[in-house]
Write a protein that holds these residues in place. Structure first.
Motif, PDB file in Angstrom:
ATOM      1  N   VAL A 123       0.845  -1.202   0.000  1.00 24.61           N
ATOM      2  CA  VAL A 123       0.000   0.000   0.000  1.00 24.61           C
ATOM      3  C   VAL A 123       0.880   1.252   0.000  1.00 24.61           C
ATOM      4  CG1 VAL A 123      -1.665   1.324   1.391  1.00 24.61           C
ATOM      5  CG2 VAL A 123      -1.965  -1.134   1.081  1.00 24.61           C
ATOM      6  N   ALA A 124       1.976   1.228   0.756  1.00 25.69           N
ATOM      7  CA  ALA A 124       2.873   2.380   0.804  1.00 25.69           C
ATOM      8  C   ALA A 124       3.537   2.610  -0.552  1.00 25.69           C
ATOM      9  CB  ALA A 124       3.925   2.188   1.885  1.00 25.69           C
ATOM     10  N   SER A 125       3.941   1.589  -1.254  1.00 27.93           N
ATOM     11  CA  SER A 125       4.570   1.753  -2.570  1.00 27.93           C
ATOM     12  C   SER A 125       3.569   2.243  -3.606  1.00 27.93           C
ATOM     13  CB  SER A 125       5.235   0.450  -3.014  1.00 27.93           C
ATOM     14  OG  SER A 125       4.246  -0.548  -3.194  1.00 27.93           O
ATOM     15  N   ILE A 126       2.315   1.826  -3.475  1.00 25.45           N
ATOM     16  CA  ILE A 126       1.282   2.316  -4.410  1.00 25.45           C
ATOM     17  C   ILE A 126       1.040   3.794  -4.148  1.00 25.45           C
ATOM     18  CG2 ILE A 126      -1.166   2.141  -4.975  1.00 25.45           C
ATOM     19  CD1 ILE A 126      -0.931  -0.860  -4.486  1.00 25.45           C
ATOM     20  N   MET A 127       1.003   4.257  -2.916  1.00 28.17           N
ATOM     21  CA  MET A 127       0.779   5.647  -2.570  1.00 28.17           C
ATOM     22  C   MET A 127       1.939   6.513  -3.073  1.00 28.17           C
ATOM     23  SD  MET A 127      -2.099   5.803  -1.242  1.00 28.17           S
ATOM     24  CE  MET A 127      -2.487   7.009  -0.039  1.00 28.17           C
ATOM     25  N   ARG A 128       3.138   6.033  -2.998  1.00 28.24           N
ATOM     26  CA  ARG A 128       4.305   6.793  -3.479  1.00 28.24           C
ATOM     27  C   ARG A 128       4.276   6.918  -4.993  1.00 28.24           C
ATOM     28  NH1 ARG A 128       8.687   3.572  -0.131  1.00 28.24           N
ATOM     29  NH2 ARG A 128       7.993   4.199   1.916  1.00 28.24           N
TER      30      ARG A 128
END
Length: 169
Positions: free
Chosen positions: A161-166
């Motif tokens: 989820v963090a990599s998608i947000m970045r």
């Protein structure tokens, strides 16, 4: 451990009958000539494996008495002159010793049977404890692996989820 025992005389009469006993000692006089029937019964517990020990002994004193009488007559006077004890007293003493040794041997055999029975029970309990301990270890390792996999899956989802947000920013 619960065995039925029956002893029948040649005429069909039941001499000894015991049900669901773990041990027993019986002495009988075989007063009737013929075949005696002995029956061990395990119908109480078909599933339990049992080890049965039994011993038959026969004492026939008739043959020995004839030879002893001849020897007694010849040696009675000689022995009485040598010692204060008569031959009958000495024979009674030896018979008493023999009877005590026979009783001791029977008691030791009964104790040996108790020991064998207890050893079998201990070995059975040992196998059960080992089986359930192994089962418990298997379950504990399975639960531990399940927890590790569950925790890893939670961290993997957060990093995705963090990599998608970045990537969106």
């Amino acid at each position: 451990m619960d065995i039925g025992f029956t002893l029948q005389a040649p005429d069909g009469r039941v001499i000894v009958s015991e049900m669901q006993k773990s041990d027993g000692v019986h002495k009988i006089d075989a007063s009737f000539p013929g075949d005696y029937k002995i029956c061990f019964d395990n119908t109480f517990s078909h599933f339990a494996r049992k080890v049965v020990f039994f011993e038959l002994s026969a004492d026939n004193d008739d043959e020995d008495d004839e030879d002893d009488e001849k020897d007694l007559k010849n040696e009675r006077e000689e022995l009485a002159s040598i010692i204060d004890m008569t031959l009958e007293d000495f024979k009674k003493l030896l018979d008493n010793v023999k009877n005590n040794l026979d009783k001791t041997e029977a008691d030791q055999q009964v104790l040996k049977n108790y020991e064998a029975r207890d050893r079998n029970v201990q070995e059975s309990n040992f196998q059960r404890v080992n089986f359930f301990s192994g089962l418990q270890v298997f379950i504990m390792v399975g639960v531990g692996l399940t927890q590790v996999i569950l925790i890893r899956s939670l961290f993997d989802d957060k990093s995705r989820v963090a990599s998608i947000m970045r990537a969106k920013t």
